[in-house]
Design a protein around this motif. Structure first.
Motif, PDB file in Angstrom:
ATOM      1  N   ILE A 243      77.928  45.383  58.607  1.00 59.42           N
ATOM      2  CA  ILE A 243      77.258  46.588  59.186  1.00 59.42           C
ATOM      3  C   ILE A 243      78.704  46.818  59.549  1.00 59.42           C
ATOM      4  O   ILE A 243      79.109  48.353  59.842  1.00 59.42           O
ATOM      5  CB  ILE A 243      76.925  46.172  61.187  1.00 59.42           C
TER       6      ILE A 243
ATOM      7  N   LEU B  80      79.401  32.723  59.718  1.00 60.87           N
ATOM      8  CA  LEU B  80      77.988  33.913  60.451  1.00 60.87           C
ATOM      9  C   LEU B  80      78.725  35.209  60.683  1.00 60.87           C
ATOM     10  O   LEU B  80      78.219  36.472  61.196  1.00 60.87           O
ATOM     11  CB  LEU B  80      77.515  33.661  61.086  1.00 60.87           C
TER      12      LEU B  80
ATOM     13  N   HIS C 122      71.873  44.760  56.112  1.00 57.33           N
ATOM     14  CA  HIS C 122      71.770  42.649  55.952  1.00 57.33           C
ATOM     15  C   HIS C 122      72.660  42.265  57.260  1.00 57.33           C
ATOM     16  O   HIS C 122      71.953  41.286  57.502  1.00 57.33           O
ATOM     17  CB  HIS C 122      72.507  41.864  54.309  1.00 57.33           C
ATOM     18  N   GLY C 123      73.431  42.598  57.848  1.00 58.83           N
ATOM     19  CA  GLY C 123      74.765  42.539  58.765  1.00 58.83           C
ATOM     20  C   GLY C 123      73.262  42.296  59.736  1.00 58.83           C
ATOM     21  O   GLY C 123      73.445  41.947  60.677  1.00 58.83           O
ATOM     22  N   VAL C 124      72.220  42.829  60.935  1.00 57.49           N
ATOM     23  CA  VAL C 124      71.734  42.696  61.373  1.00 57.49           C
ATOM     24  C   VAL C 124      71.067  42.134  61.561  1.00 57.49           C
ATOM     25  O   VAL C 124      70.932  41.269  62.487  1.00 57.49           O
ATOM     26  CB  VAL C 124      71.026  44.366  61.784  1.00 57.49           C
ATOM     27  N   TRP C 125      69.752  41.498  60.035  1.00 54.64           N
ATOM     28  CA  TRP C 125      69.321  40.455  59.613  1.00 54.64           C
ATOM     29  C   TRP C 125      70.391  39.532  60.489  1.00 54.64           C
ATOM     30  O   TRP C 125      69.199  38.192  60.408  1.00 54.64           O
ATOM     31  CB  TRP C 125      68.438  40.413  57.919  1.00 54.64           C
ATOM     32  N   VAL C 126      71.561  38.932  59.624  1.00 56.00           N
ATOM     33  CA  VAL C 126      72.263  38.148  60.040  1.00 56.00           C
ATOM     34  C   VAL C 126      72.354  37.462  61.313  1.00 56.00           C
ATOM     35  O   VAL C 126      72.233  36.585  61.362  1.00 56.00           O
ATOM     36  CB  VAL C 126      73.661  37.756  59.250  1.00 56.00           C
ATOM     37  N   ALA C 127      72.206  38.836  62.053  1.00 50.84           N
ATOM     38  CA  ALA C 127      72.598  38.798  63.535  1.00 50.84           C
ATOM     39  C   ALA C 127      71.817  38.189  64.390  1.00 50.84           C
ATOM     40  O   ALA C 127      71.517  37.154  64.910  1.00 50.84           O
ATOM     41  CB  ALA C 127      73.418  39.996  64.061  1.00 50.84           C
TER      42      ALA C 127
ATOM     43  N   PHE D 155      70.872  39.346  52.156  1.00 49.96           N
ATOM     44  CA  PHE D 155      70.468  38.789  53.822  1.00 49.96           C
ATOM     45  C   PHE D 155      70.747  37.107  53.143  1.00 49.96           C
ATOM     46  O   PHE D 155      71.021  36.451  53.549  1.00 49.96           O
ATOM     47  CB  PHE D 155      69.615  39.410  54.764  1.00 49.96           C
TER      48      PHE D 155
ATOM     49  N   SER E 240      86.312  41.545  63.373  1.00 52.72           N
ATOM     50  CA  SER E 240      86.085  40.182  62.493  1.00 52.72           C
ATOM     51  C   SER E 240      87.041  38.890  63.267  1.00 52.72           C
ATOM     52  O   SER E 240      86.660  38.427  63.919  1.00 52.72           O
ATOM     53  CB  SER E 240      85.679  40.202  61.359  1.00 52.72           C
TER      54      SER E 240
ATOM     55  N   VAL F 298      77.935  39.031  59.904  1.00 54.41           N
ATOM     56  CA  VAL F 298      77.438  40.608  60.610  1.00 54.41           C
ATOM     57  C   VAL F 298      78.450  41.529  60.570  1.00 54.41           C
ATOM     58  O   VAL F 298      77.624  42.442  60.400  1.00 54.41           O
ATOM     59  CB  VAL F 298      77.245  40.234  62.356  1.00 54.41           C
TER      60      VAL F 298
END
Length: 717
Positions: free
Chosen positions: A49, A41, A310-315, A19, A278, A45
């Motif tokens: 995910i 971004l 890691h996608g959850v953290w970015v979001a 992330f 996306s 995400v």
């Protein structure tokens, strides 16, 4: 280790590391693509995910990739970003169709030299454009224009942004050399450190600008206002380049860990789903990214949970901490992109392609991408690769050497076709008459024209008083042509071909063993001699005791792809392990039965310290058939030996099941040995049963509970 414990100890920390890398790279790639920063971004995400959950490569991390920057920038210029988002969504659908059609591996048929040349060209295009941003200017419309205007940009006065960018580059280069902490990646340290410096000093520089309400500002895709042909080309370009890059990355990641292998068709479907989502959310195209994926593996990830988180953290960060991102100077992101772009030009790959004579393909592709555009560069690279293949296919190496006075050697290797006839004639003509000549052929192919040239010269030379001996290595093209069978060659490498296979073709069957030994000493011994010398000096330390049948069709080192020093083998009729029968006391002779197998077991476990014992049966086993039919009566040597098996068949009409029953019984017999019991109880010995299907050349694992067997390795989709 439970799933929850593994997640907390392995996947969760790894997801945080990835992330931290994804944030600056995603912003930088969006900026270089001419797209809204939020689009990068969104892609990070969705890539984490969606591709993480649905893909076939569990440890691969997906997101916006530098390799698509040039393509996206062109699409944005042609269609606007809303139109580009629609193109990305359509490209995802194409990828899904490719995956459903099971064409995943077909994407890997593209020459790696073309792929890496394309990435090198893209990297140079990115670096040239972002240098202008770092120096306070604006990127031009083409790589050539950026290169042309670079000297003038360099000599102009530069603002504080240039100093911040140069400092960022210095940190990116120097940090990995002096600090070996995976939780502090260079990109994160550089971006955070220089951003803090800019904030503390109050630097008046252009910074990242994000929407105040990111969810409300997501761009809705619209159908591009352009000809259908132009849209189709853009869709296919994004779909194919994204697919190739993702699959190459998945294959590379497989080499970094010992977990489940990538399922390429499933990975293609997952990547397609991510691109469709996306695009619909107004994000950049998504690919598997080798930088993030390798970091994920190095950080200790074990499952796909790391990529998803890691996608959850970015979001979460974008929604809750967007203000922090808006403090980042744009020059800092430009610096990150310059380093990322230049790292796409891998000097190690260039040296590899130079050694393999594929450098022209690499260079033509890279120069084409920079000088013209991506599609032209790839097309030129593919044409170059095809031309080099044709050149190699019609080219052979010819060496003529005088070994001693009156003795000559002519070595011909490669593909010998009619277009080499003039060269063959010239080489043969340089040999003085009346000599002893040995012609050694190392051929992949021999056509009729080249055969006639060699044959006619040999006949003419011998009529002039000379001697010609033609010897073939590995294949038998010349001998087949002599017997009128040229073109029917179905060669088998001598290392795996039986004597009757390769000696019969050469009419050398009178002493097969001697011929086989001669071939070993000539072609194999030089390769294995250093390894054998080490084993002779240090002794053996095999990992496995491999107990299998004496059947001549079962070759342990062949079916396990093992070599000298790997297997301690016991072979007998029926792969039997007679039960251990202890003597009443140490002075008594052992009970009736065979002790050679027991001696091998005790030596392997106690002396050699093997960690695995495998009992391997096989299809069509004559010993099992004899046990099924009672064809070996008691009193005969074979009958007495088979009587030691102790096997009871569950279904005497099912030969495969009987072979499996035999393996299971021998495993039970194996566990009657005290040395085996002790080693297994101590956890230093594993016992397993296998079944080799001769006709399918496929190894099966025997289930010790169900008594069934299944393929040991299922081929990847």
């Amino acid at each position: 280790m439970s799933d929850l414990t593994q997640f907390l100890r392995r996947d969760l920390p790894a997801s945080i590391v990835v992330f931290l890398i994804a944030i600056p790279l995603s912003l930088g790639i969006a900026a270089a693509s001419g797209a809204p920063l939020l689009a990068g971004l969104v892609a990070a995400v969705v890539g984490g995910i969606v591709a993480g959950a649905l893909g076939g490569a569990p440890l691969q991390v997906s997101g916006p990739a530098a390799g698509l920057t040039v393509i996206v920038a062109g699409a944005v210029a042609d269609f606007g970003f809303a139109g580009t988002a629609a193109v990305v969504a359509l490209a995802g659908i194409v990828q899904i169709l490719l995956g459903v059609s099971r064409l995943g591996r077909a994407a890997l048929a593209l020459s790696p030299a073309v792929v890496h040349g394309m990435l090198a060209g893209i990297g140079l295009v990115i670096a040239l454009s972002q240098v202008h941003v770092l120096l306070g200017g604006a990127p031009q419309s083409s790589a050539w224009a950026n290169l042309r205007d670079l000297p003038a940009q360099i000599v102009e006065h530069h603002s504080l942004s240039a100093a911040l960018g140069l400092l960022t580059i210095a940190v990116l280069i120097l940090w990995p050399r002096f600090v070996k902490v995976s939780l502090l990646p260079a990109a994160l340290v550089a971006v955070v450190g220089v951003t803090v410096l800019a904030h503390v000093t109050g630097a008046d520089v252009t910074r990242v600008k994000l929407p105040e309400e990111p969810l409300a500002e997501l761009i809705t895709p619209v159908w591009p206002d352009a000809p259908l042909r132009q849209i189709t080309v853009a869709v296919l370009t994004i779909a194919l380049v994204a697919s190739v890059e993702s699959l190459l990355s998945a294959v590379a990641v497989d080499r970094m860990h010992d977990g489940p292998r990538a399922r390429l068709n499933k990975e293609l479907i997952g990547q397609g789903a991510a691109n469709t989502v996306s695009g619909l959310l107004g994000g950049l195209p998504v690919t598997g990214v080798i930088v993030r994926s390798s970091t994920n593996v190095a950080a200790g990830a074990r499952t796909r949970a790391s990529a998803i988180m890691h996608g959850v953290w970015v979001a979460a960060f974008v929604l809750l901490c967007a203000g922090l991102l808006e403090r980042i100077p744009m020059a800092v992101l430009a610096a990150v992109l310059i380093v990322v772009g230049l790292r796409l030009i891998d000097l190690g790959q260039i040296r590899t392609y130079a050694r393999h004579r594929e450098l022209p393909t690499y260079l033509v592709t890279a120069i084409g991408v920079v000088a013209v555009d991506l599609l032209t560069g790839v097309a030129l690279g593919m044409v170059t690769a095809a031309a080099m293949i044709l050149w190699r296919l019609t080219r052979c190496e010819i060496q003529t050497v005088e070994q001693a006075p009156g003795q000559w050697s002519v070595n011909i290797a490669g593909t010998c076709a009619f277009i080499e006839s003039a060269r063959l004639t010239r080489e043969f003509g340089a040999i003085p008459p009346g000599q002893e000549v040995e012609v050694e052929l190392h051929l992949d192919y021999l056509d009729h024209g080249a055969f006639e040239t060699i044959k006619n010269w040999a006949e003419t030379y011998e009529k002039g008083g000379g001697t010609v001996r033609i010897r073939e290595v590995h294949d038998s093209w010349f001998h087949q042509a002599t017997s009128g069978r040229l073109g029917s060659n179905k060669s088998t490498p001598r290392l795996i071909g039986s004597w009757s296979r390769w000696q019969g073709l050469n009419h050398q069957r009178r002493d097969a063993m001697a011929a086989g030994i001669a071939e070993f000493e000539r072609s194999v011994a030089p390769m294995v001699r250093p390894h054998l010398a080490t084993l002779a000096r240090e002794g053996q330390s095999p990992e496995q005791l491999f107990i299998t049948c004496a059947d001549s069709r079962v070759v342990p080192n062949l079916i396990t792809a093992s070599g000298p020093g790997d297997l301690f083998c016991v072979r007998n009729v029926g792969n039997l392990v007679p039960p251990h029968r202890p003597a009443p006391d140490h002075r008594s002779r052992p009970a009736a039965g065979d002790t050679s197998v027991g001696a091998a077991i005790e030596y392997a476990v106690d002396v050699l310290g093997v960690t695995t014992i495998t009992v391997c049966g096989h299809s069509g086993c004559g010993a099992v058939r004899a046990l099924m039919s009672g064809a070996a009566p008691p009193g005969s040597a074979l009958g007495d030996w088979l009587g030691l098996s102790g096997v009871h068949f569950t279904d005497v009409d099912d030969e495969q099941r009987c072979c499996t029953d035999n393996v299971l019984q021998q495993l039970a017999n194996l566990r009657t040995y005290p040395v085996v019991q002790a080693a297994e109880a101590a956890g230093r010995l594993r016992i397993t049963g296998m079944y080799f299907d001769i006709a399918e050349a496929l190894m099966h694992q025997v289930d010790p509970v169900l008594g069934t067997h299944r393929p040991l390795h299922t081929p990847a989709a």
